[in-house]
Design an enzyme around this catalytic site. Structure first.
Site, PDB file in Angstrom:
ATOM      1  CE  LYS A 167      -5.642   8.232   0.703  1.00 37.38           C
ATOM      2  NZ  LYS A 167      -5.319   9.503   0.036  1.00 37.38           N
ATOM      3  NE  ARG A 225      -1.436  16.814  -0.636  1.00 35.26           N
ATOM      4  CZ  ARG A 225      -2.403  15.937  -0.480  1.00 35.26           C
ATOM      5  NH1 ARG A 225      -3.145  15.960   0.613  1.00 35.26           N
ATOM      6  NH2 ARG A 225      -2.651  15.017  -1.384  1.00 35.26           N
ATOM      7  CE1 TYR A 238     -11.749  11.394  33.924  1.00 31.70           C
ATOM      8  CE2 TYR A 238     -12.399  10.459  31.808  1.00 31.70           C
ATOM      9  CZ  TYR A 238     -11.769  10.335  33.033  1.00 31.70           C
ATOM     10  OH  TYR A 238     -11.150   9.161  33.354  1.00 31.70           O
ATOM     11  CG  MET A 286      -9.036   5.377  26.577  1.00 34.60           C
ATOM     12  SD  MET A 286      -7.596   4.854  27.515  1.00 34.60           S
ATOM     13  CE  MET A 286      -6.630   6.346  27.565  1.00 34.60           C
TER      14      MET A 286
HETATM   15  C1  LIG Z   1      -6.444   9.555  -0.934  1.00 36.85           C
HETATM   16  C2  LIG Z   1      -6.244   9.862  -2.351  1.00 36.85           C
HETATM   17  C3  LIG Z   1      -7.275   9.672  -3.277  1.00 36.85           C
HETATM   18  C4  LIG Z   1      -8.690   9.282  -2.897  1.00 36.85           C
HETATM   19  O1  LIG Z   1      -9.376  10.419  -2.460  1.00 36.85           O
HETATM   20  P1  LIG Z   1     -10.923  10.321  -2.018  1.00 36.85           P
HETATM   21  O2  LIG Z   1     -11.277  11.730  -1.712  1.00 36.85           O
HETATM   22  O3  LIG Z   1     -10.938   9.480  -0.788  1.00 36.85           O
HETATM   23  O4  LIG Z   1     -11.644   9.731  -3.134  1.00 36.85           O
HETATM   24  C5  LIG Z   1      -6.991   9.884  -4.612  1.00 36.85           C
HETATM   25  N1  LIG Z   1      -5.761  10.276  -5.007  1.00 36.85           N
HETATM   26  C6  LIG Z   1      -4.753  10.488  -4.138  1.00 36.85           C
HETATM   27  C7  LIG Z   1      -3.432  10.935  -4.641  1.00 36.85           C
HETATM   28  C8  LIG Z   1      -4.956  10.300  -2.785  1.00 36.85           C
HETATM   29  O5  LIG Z   1      -3.955  10.518  -1.930  1.00 36.85           O
END
Ligand SMILES: *Cc1c(COP(=O)(O)O)cnc(C)c1O
Length: 355
Positions: A35, A130, A252, A300
């Protein structure tokens, strides 16, 4: 000459880190979590390097479709499932596995085009609060999905909230085992932290993310100790070197003030490249192979480094912001965040070199 900043992505390191997953969870199949553009590494690039994984997991539908179109035949799971009914049409067309985490999504499934049959990951809320259906709803939901005309395959999924700290996974495992007992369904539970620390949570499918990219899921254990290799190295160069007198300030807000004569370097890297703006004076940085510290505010396009102990540093001297030789975990900790956020934030303007 182009601006001297780039991110090197090591495919060998990705493959190595997958082998670490295998070593820890030898009997589980692997959903490589790609992802967020593979945590900033490039989803296609990561998928290519991790082609021996049994599946990929992500939540961006367009990226999942691109994987299928590129010819990947593995299981491709949408971790948050459908956001609207049309997503199911696309998922069906490309044979994508979908998470179902809510009653709304079950209703979407009910009205999915006839003929569509899904590989479903039923997400249960075992305490993270969640996504996921509540344990109390589990029986009735399972009843609805078993034998559902749109369901070809059903896997239980849960996510751990505290696999990386002292609270561990037992409290969520108890809930899950109670529900899953006797269901005969495959289970997909473990993130990186659970893969590394809790063999009892490996189950049938694991979902490694951050460990594949060579970072540690634990605040107190370096990635190196876990045998992981950094995949992304963010590198740049000094574009100016200057001497400061006592009382001179940097950047800055002038938040850093020299108390003695000192030499500093300006690095071509700023928050528009993905470097965290909140990294304070003292954040580790490597200049010409020597570890030193940042000075003043990150701007930046630039940040400043202390060259007091690096007399050989000059314009053009290479700088490592994180990666090989300086863990992103360490830089993240100094900036009050986690390596996940740094990696994901790598900006599109940074050229990527694949090795
Ligand atoms: C992002 C995610 C993972 C991976 O988690 P890591 O801590 O990066 O290994 C696994 N399962 C779900 C549902 C996630 O959203």
């Amino acid at each position: 000459m182009p601006r001297p900043i780039n991110a090197t992505i090591s495919l060998d390191a990705l493959r190595h880190n997958l082998s670490v997953v295998r070593r820890h969870a030898p009997r589980a199949s692997v959903f490589a979590v790609i992802k967020a553009n593979a945590y900033g590494h490039g989803a296609m690039r990561a998928a290519h390097a991790l082609v021996s994984a049994e599946g990929y997991a992500l939540l961006e539908l367009d990226a999942a479709v691109r994987l299928r179109e590129a010819g990947y035949r593995q299981r491709i799971a949408l971790l948050e499932g459908a956001f609207e009914p049309r997503d199911l049409v696309v998922a069906a067309e490309h044979g994508l596995a979908i998470a179902i985490h809510s009653q709304e999504q079950i209703r979407m499934l009910d009205s999915a085009p006839s003929g569509a049959r899904f590989d479903v990951l039923l997400k249960i809320n075992t305490g993270m609060n969640r996504l996921g259906i509540m344990p109390a709803e589990f029986g009735s939901v399972l009843g609805r999905l078993h034998g559902h005309p749109r369901v070809a395959q059903l896997t239980l999924m849960a996510h751990f909230a505290t696999a990386d700290d002292a609270h561990g996974v037992a409290w969520q495992m108890e809930c899950l085992e109670r529900l899953a007992a006797g269901s005969g369904l495959q289970r997909c539970l473990a993130n990186s932290a659970a893969i590394l620390r809790y063999p009892e949570a490996h189950a049938d499918w694991v979902r490694p993310g951050v460990m594949l990219y060579g970072c540690s899921p634990f605040a107190d254990v370096p990635a190196e100790t876990l045998g992981l290799e950094p995949v992304m190295t963010l590198a740049s160069e000094l574009i100016t070197v200057r001497e400061l007198r006592p009382g001179d300030r940097i950047g800055y807000g002038g938040t850093f003030e020299a108390t003695r004569p000192m030499r500093i370097g300006v690095v071509a890297c700023g928050y528009a490249d993905g470097y965290p703006r909140h990294a304070p004076t003292g954040t580790p940085i490597v200049v010409g192979g020597c570890r030193t510290r940042t000075l003043g505010r990150v701007s930046m396009d630039m940040l400043c480094a202390d060259l007091s102990e690096i007399p050989a540093a000059q314009v053009g001297t290479p700088v490592t912001l994180w990666g090989q030789g300086l863990s992103a975990d360490e830089v993240a900790a100094a900036a009050g965040t986690v390596s996940y956020e740094l990696l994901c934030a790598l900006a599109p303007r940074v050229p990527v070199i694949e090795v």
